[in-house]
Design a protein around this motif. Structure first.
Motif, PDB file in Angstrom:
ATOM      1  N   ARG B  65     -19.730 -28.157   7.112  1.00  0.00           N
ATOM      2  CA  ARG B  65     -19.920 -26.738   6.838  1.00  0.00           C
ATOM      3  C   ARG B  65     -20.143 -26.425   5.371  1.00  0.00           C
ATOM      4  O   ARG B  65     -19.921 -27.238   4.488  1.00  0.00           O
ATOM      5  CB  ARG B  65     -18.711 -25.960   7.359  1.00  0.00           C
ATOM      6  CG  ARG B  65     -18.455 -26.327   8.816  1.00  0.00           C
ATOM      7  CD  ARG B  65     -17.568 -25.362   9.484  1.00  0.00           C
ATOM      8  NE  ARG B  65     -18.211 -24.054   9.589  1.00  0.00           N
ATOM      9  CZ  ARG B  65     -17.674 -23.039  10.238  1.00  0.00           C
ATOM     10  NH1 ARG B  65     -16.492 -23.162  10.813  1.00  0.00           N
ATOM     11  NH2 ARG B  65     -18.292 -21.893  10.311  1.00  0.00           N
ATOM     12  N   THR B  66     -20.610 -25.225   5.146  1.00  0.00           N
ATOM     13  CA  THR B  66     -20.872 -24.733   3.794  1.00  0.00           C
ATOM     14  C   THR B  66     -19.869 -23.607   3.502  1.00  0.00           C
ATOM     15  O   THR B  66     -19.650 -22.736   4.351  1.00  0.00           O
ATOM     16  CB  THR B  66     -22.314 -24.181   3.716  1.00  0.00           C
ATOM     17  OG1 THR B  66     -23.215 -25.242   4.022  1.00  0.00           O
ATOM     18  CG2 THR B  66     -22.613 -23.629   2.323  1.00  0.00           C
ATOM     19  N   PHE B  67     -19.251 -23.648   2.337  1.00  0.00           N
ATOM     20  CA  PHE B  67     -18.243 -22.639   1.968  1.00  0.00           C
ATOM     21  C   PHE B  67     -18.733 -21.856   0.768  1.00  0.00           C
ATOM     22  O   PHE B  67     -19.322 -22.427  -0.157  1.00  0.00           O
ATOM     23  CB  PHE B  67     -16.912 -23.312   1.604  1.00  0.00           C
ATOM     24  CG  PHE B  67     -16.321 -24.104   2.744  1.00  0.00           C
ATOM     25  CD1 PHE B  67     -15.338 -23.540   3.567  1.00  0.00           C
ATOM     26  CD2 PHE B  67     -16.746 -25.408   3.012  1.00  0.00           C
ATOM     27  CE1 PHE B  67     -14.787 -24.267   4.622  1.00  0.00           C
ATOM     28  CE2 PHE B  67     -16.192 -26.136   4.053  1.00  0.00           C
ATOM     29  CZ  PHE B  67     -15.215 -25.565   4.860  1.00  0.00           C
ATOM     30  N   VAL B  68     -18.499 -20.542   0.783  1.00  0.00           N
ATOM     31  CA  VAL B  68     -18.731 -19.714  -0.411  1.00  0.00           C
ATOM     32  C   VAL B  68     -17.376 -19.132  -0.786  1.00  0.00           C
ATOM     33  O   VAL B  68     -16.754 -18.435   0.030  1.00  0.00           O
ATOM     34  CB  VAL B  68     -19.763 -18.601  -0.140  1.00  0.00           C
ATOM     35  CG1 VAL B  68     -19.891 -17.703  -1.367  1.00  0.00           C
ATOM     36  CG2 VAL B  68     -21.117 -19.215   0.225  1.00  0.00           C
ATOM     37  N   ASN B  69     -16.927 -19.463  -1.965  1.00  0.00           N
ATOM     38  CA  ASN B  69     -15.596 -19.026  -2.443  1.00  0.00           C
ATOM     39  C   ASN B  69     -14.516 -19.364  -1.419  1.00  0.00           C
ATOM     40  O   ASN B  69     -13.753 -18.508  -0.987  1.00  0.00           O
ATOM     41  CB  ASN B  69     -15.599 -17.525  -2.764  1.00  0.00           C
ATOM     42  CG  ASN B  69     -16.672 -17.193  -3.804  1.00  0.00           C
ATOM     43  OD1 ASN B  69     -16.979 -18.032  -4.658  1.00  0.00           O
ATOM     44  ND2 ASN B  69     -17.231 -16.001  -3.714  1.00  0.00           N
ATOM     45  N   GLN B  70     -14.558 -20.607  -0.925  1.00  0.00           N
ATOM     46  CA  GLN B  70     -13.550 -21.153   0.001  1.00  0.00           C
ATOM     47  C   GLN B  70     -13.715 -20.674   1.445  1.00  0.00           C
ATOM     48  O   GLN B  70     -12.976 -21.094   2.321  1.00  0.00           O
ATOM     49  CB  GLN B  70     -12.094 -20.809  -0.433  1.00  0.00           C
ATOM     50  CG  GLN B  70     -11.799 -21.003  -1.900  1.00  0.00           C
ATOM     51  CD  GLN B  70     -11.664 -22.465  -2.275  1.00  0.00           C
ATOM     52  OE1 GLN B  70     -11.232 -23.280  -1.470  1.00  0.00           O
ATOM     53  NE2 GLN B  70     -12.044 -22.824  -3.494  1.00  0.00           N
ATOM     54  N   HIS B  71     -14.650 -19.770   1.702  1.00  0.00           N
ATOM     55  CA  HIS B  71     -14.813 -19.279   3.082  1.00  0.00           C
ATOM     56  C   HIS B  71     -16.032 -19.925   3.728  1.00  0.00           C
ATOM     57  O   HIS B  71     -17.145 -19.840   3.190  1.00  0.00           O
ATOM     58  CB  HIS B  71     -14.976 -17.748   3.104  1.00  0.00           C
ATOM     59  CG  HIS B  71     -13.766 -17.020   2.633  1.00  0.00           C
ATOM     60  ND1 HIS B  71     -12.606 -16.959   3.369  1.00  0.00           N
ATOM     61  CD2 HIS B  71     -13.525 -16.344   1.481  1.00  0.00           C
ATOM     62  CE1 HIS B  71     -11.696 -16.268   2.689  1.00  0.00           C
ATOM     63  NE2 HIS B  71     -12.229 -15.890   1.527  1.00  0.00           N
ATOM     64  N   ALA B  72     -15.800 -20.556   4.881  1.00  0.00           N
ATOM     65  CA  ALA B  72     -16.924 -21.155   5.609  1.00  0.00           C
ATOM     66  C   ALA B  72     -17.862 -20.027   6.046  1.00  0.00           C
ATOM     67  O   ALA B  72     -17.404 -18.970   6.481  1.00  0.00           O
ATOM     68  CB  ALA B  72     -16.412 -21.899   6.831  1.00  0.00           C
ATOM     69  N   ILE B  73     -19.182 -20.234   5.911  1.00  0.00           N
ATOM     70  CA  ILE B  73     -20.125 -19.159   6.286  1.00  0.00           C
ATOM     71  C   ILE B  73     -20.769 -19.465   7.626  1.00  0.00           C
ATOM     72  O   ILE B  73     -21.142 -20.601   7.924  1.00  0.00           O
ATOM     73  CB  ILE B  73     -21.190 -18.922   5.199  1.00  0.00           C
ATOM     74  CG1 ILE B  73     -21.961 -20.224   4.878  1.00  0.00           C
ATOM     75  CG2 ILE B  73     -20.570 -18.355   3.940  1.00  0.00           C
ATOM     76  CD1 ILE B  73     -23.195 -19.983   4.035  1.00  0.00           C
ATOM     77  N   ASP B  74     -20.858 -18.453   8.461  1.00  0.00           N
ATOM     78  CA  ASP B  74     -21.547 -18.549   9.754  1.00  0.00           C
ATOM     79  C   ASP B  74     -22.859 -17.790   9.717  1.00  0.00           C
ATOM     80  O   ASP B  74     -23.786 -18.105  10.429  1.00  0.00           O
ATOM     81  CB  ASP B  74     -20.672 -17.957  10.875  1.00  0.00           C
ATOM     82  CG  ASP B  74     -19.416 -18.786  11.070  1.00  0.00           C
ATOM     83  OD1 ASP B  74     -19.554 -20.024  11.110  1.00  0.00           O
ATOM     84  OD2 ASP B  74     -18.323 -18.198  11.155  1.00  0.00           O
ATOM     85  N   GLU B  75     -22.870 -16.774   8.873  1.00  0.00           N
ATOM     86  CA  GLU B  75     -24.049 -15.907   8.779  1.00  0.00           C
ATOM     87  C   GLU B  75     -24.647 -16.101   7.398  1.00  0.00           C
ATOM     88  O   GLU B  75     -23.961 -16.520   6.470  1.00  0.00           O
ATOM     89  CB  GLU B  75     -23.614 -14.440   8.923  1.00  0.00           C
ATOM     90  CG  GLU B  75     -23.029 -14.095  10.276  1.00  0.00           C
ATOM     91  CD  GLU B  75     -24.086 -14.130  11.357  1.00  0.00           C
ATOM     92  OE1 GLU B  75     -25.220 -13.677  11.086  1.00  0.00           O
ATOM     93  OE2 GLU B  75     -23.806 -14.633  12.471  1.00  0.00           O
ATOM     94  N   PRO B  76     -25.918 -15.777   7.247  1.00  0.00           N
ATOM     95  CA  PRO B  76     -26.501 -15.802   5.913  1.00  0.00           C
ATOM     96  C   PRO B  76     -25.696 -14.875   4.995  1.00  0.00           C
ATOM     97  O   PRO B  76     -25.271 -13.802   5.413  1.00  0.00           O
ATOM     98  CB  PRO B  76     -27.908 -15.233   6.124  1.00  0.00           C
ATOM     99  CG  PRO B  76     -28.188 -15.423   7.558  1.00  0.00           C
ATOM    100  CD  PRO B  76     -26.894 -15.377   8.276  1.00  0.00           C
ATOM    101  N   GLN B  77     -25.476 -15.334   3.773  1.00  0.00           N
ATOM    102  CA  GLN B  77     -24.655 -14.547   2.875  1.00  0.00           C
ATOM    103  C   GLN B  77     -25.353 -14.418   1.532  1.00  0.00           C
ATOM    104  O   GLN B  77     -25.927 -15.381   1.024  1.00  0.00           O
ATOM    105  CB  GLN B  77     -23.298 -15.239   2.704  1.00  0.00           C
ATOM    106  CG  GLN B  77     -22.348 -14.422   1.890  1.00  0.00           C
ATOM    107  CD  GLN B  77     -20.929 -14.963   1.986  1.00  0.00           C
ATOM    108  OE1 GLN B  77     -20.550 -15.579   2.977  1.00  0.00           O
ATOM    109  NE2 GLN B  77     -20.154 -14.737   0.958  1.00  0.00           N
TER     110      GLN B  77
END
Lengths: 113, 533
Positions: B65-77
């Protein structure tokens, strides 16, 4: 020629409608080859809508019978009108096929095996 | 517009990069836009796209998975300056989301990604228009159209469907960005929408779009966004082109659709022209082949009738353009005249070659010393069954006559019945036991039936071109009319009998092209030769 198709108890019932001659038989052959490719080898040919079958059409039926046998499938013909039956009879091909009067009987025949 | 990032991995010192592609992949793959050479990172880990004046990130790997600021992303962010993106053991810190490459000079603003794409669209259109003006095969043309669509619109999958002779839309060219991932599938609903109604379609969120509710092929294959346009010319819709994307951030725009539409309309006319030209070429090849087959067939017929005082023989073969494959022949072996009338199924050179084989086999087999009719046919059949993958079969009436007595032996290999015309012109069908046509079952058995011709009686053999002839209205000549024509000439010479039947069938068919060869063979037994005193 139009080709209808439905599934009954695990058998594919193929119903060509119109003339099966040298012009239309390639389309029927391609359709049947498509079934074989998809792994469908339990087949009923419903010929009740066929008013004429030429030797080119007989070849398609022979090829189908051969292919079905090679893949250990089952094939039955149903709904042969007088003129279609006569063409099979003339060529001496009737003994090669399981022939039933109705689709129901033909489906029962190929599914029972 | 560009994106400035700092990449930190466990294997190399931290590095800063400026990324100015509008659409790139982050991953371990060599061709990724931002390559991270670290084993914990997937080959294609995440995708970054410039859209709506910002930068968006989307996860590509469902497992890694890919994390942004420690949160895994499910949707484009959307990415903000200061965001930390984690991919495996690596981190990518966003240092700036809109930095000019050179900050010192106030140069004109770099074109936006949308402007870049717009320019690319125009370039593509121009290129395809130029290509359309050059000689190109249909396959090359379709490939070129798809290839260019991929260059500019960057779908995952693309397909061009064209109508076949039966009017069905069938795939004529397909292309995908990731080869080897199964067939390209287009939903039946999209085909109906686009080719059926002749309208282009831009579907932004396929699973949610009510037009495609219950349309399994889209949802199952995970297609998110579809762009489709009909190929339309003056005569209607000849096909369609569809591009699809599975990735949410790479959605097609209205401009993309407009480009595809204008491409499709330019291509449609050319596709029609190329298809017509190729069809004409194919028809020419077929015509040549049929002409060759016709010549072969004619060269195989006997040039002379058998010259014996006990018999009169007449024959005629009128070959049809399309079906072809009739044959007659006879061989004198001692006191016996062997004869055959045969009809090979199939057409063209393949059928003619098969006919040549049948004729050669017939001539060779009947001359074997003392061979019976059954055995001769069994041997012919075994040879004709060999390597007969195409299931070409031959129907035939074969027999021999003892010239001194008029005694016949006849065998019916899946053929039309024979006829006997008595000296007073009565026509009847002799009973001949039915066997299967040649070429189908290699151990088939052929029954022979005896028959004695009265003095001056005639045996008539024919092929189904006689009974199955059609008139322009589509009516069949039929057995009853055929029998009447035979009876009408029953007392004529055999030559006049044969010519009369051919003439009657011709008059019936009028201008309708013959569907099948018409062959007639008449043998009249005149009686034994009187011994001189």
């Amino acid at each position: 020629m139009q080709i209808n198709e439905m599934r009954q108890q695990g058998a594919v019932v193929v119903s060509p409608v119109g003339r099966i001659d040298s012009t239309t038989s390639p389309a029927l052959d391609a359709h049947l080859q498509g079934l074989a490719k998809a792994g469908d080898h339990v087949i009923v040919m419903d010929l009740s809508g066929v008013d004429y079958i030429s030797s080119a059409g007989l070849r398609v039926m022979l090829t189908l019978a051969k292919r079905t046998k090679e893949s250990r499938g089952r094939l039955a013909l149903a709904g042969l009108g007088d003129s279609v039956r006569q063409v099979f009879e003339l060529a001496g091909f009737l003994p090669l096929f399981a022939v039933e009067a109705t689709n129901e009987a033909a489906v029962a025949k190929v599914v029972a095996a | 517009m560009s994106l400035r990032v700092r990449v930190e991995t466990s294997v190399a010192p931290a590095a800063e990069s400026v990324l100015d592609e509008a659409d790139f992949v982050i991953g371990r793959a060599d061709n990724a836009g931002l390559v991270i050479a670290e084993s914990s990172v997937s080959r294609k880990h995440a995708r970054v796209v410039a859209r709506e004046g910002g930068w968006w990130i989307e996860a590509l790997s469902p497992t890694n998975r890919t994390f942004v600021n420690q949160h895994a992303i499910d949707e484009p962010q959307q990415l903000q300056t200061g965001d930390v993106v984690s991919l495996g053991q690596a981190t990518v810190t966003i240092l700036g989301t809109d930095v000019s490459a050179t900050e010192t000079v106030a140069e004109p603003a770099a074109p936006s990604p949308e402007e870049v794409r717009q320019a690319a669209r125009l370039r593509t259109l121009n290129e395809i228009h130029r290509a359309l003006a050059t000689p190109i095969s249909l396959a090359e043309l379709l490939d070129l159209i798809l290839q260019r669509c991929f260059d500019v619109l960057r779908p995952e999958e693309g397909i061009i469907l064209l109508r076949n002779a039966a009017g069905e839309l069938t795939p004529a060219a397909t292309h995908r960005s990731d080869p080897g991932d199964g067939d390209v599938v287009v939903s039946r609903r999209i085909i109906e929408e686009v080719a059926g109604k002749g309208q282009s379609a831009l579907v932004l969120d396929a699973p949610m779009d009510e037009r495609f509710l219950g349309s399994e092929s889209i949802i199952v294959s995970g297609v998110k966004s579809v762009l489709a346009a009909p190929l339309t010319d003056a005569e209607g819709t000849i096909g369609m082109i569809a591009l699809s994307s599975r990735i949410a951030v790479r959605q097609f725009s209205q401009q993309d659709l407009e480009m595809l539409e204008s491409l499709a309309s330019a291509a449609a006319l050319r596709v029609r022209n190329v298809a017509l030209a190729e069809e004409a070429a194919a028809r020419k090849v077929l015509e040549r082949e049929l002409a060759l087959a016709h010549d072969m067939q004619m060269s195989m017929l006997p040039r002379h009738m058998p010259d014996r005082p006990e018999i009169d023989v007449a024959a005629s073969l009128t070959s049809a353009r399309s079906v072809g494959g009739d044959l007659y022949d006879f061989v004198l072996v001692g006191d016996h005249l062997w004869f055959i009338v045969a009809d090979v199924s199939g057409k063209g050179v393949a059928a003619s070659l098969y006919m040549a084989v049948a004729k050669t086999l017939f001539r060779a087999t009947v001359q074997i010393d003392g061979i019976t009719l059954s055995d001769a046919l069994g041997r012919m059949n075994r040879e004709l069954c060999r390597d007969n993958d195409q299931m070409i079969f031959v129907t035939a009436l074969v027999g021999h006559m003892a010239l001194s007595t008029g005694e016949l032996s006849l065998a019916d290999a899946g053929h039309n019945p024979a006829m006997v015309i008595s000296p007073d012109g009565l026509v009847e069908q002799p009973a001949i036991q039915k066997s299967i046509a040649f070429g189908v079952i290699d151990n088939a058995v052929f029954a022979e039936s005896p028959l004695v011709l009265a003095r001056s009686a005639t045996l008539l053999l024919y092929t189904d071109g006689a009974t199955d002839a059609r008139n322009p209205a589509g009516d069949i000549f039929g057995e009853v009319a055929f029998e009447r024509a035979v009876a009408a000439g029953g007392k004529d010479t055999v030559d006049a009998l044969v010519a009369g039947i051919v003439n009657t069938v011709d008059q019936f068919s009028a201008d309708a092209p013959p569907e099948d060869d018409l062959t007639l063979l008449a043998i009249r037994w005149k009686g034994p030769v009187e011994s001189e005193i």
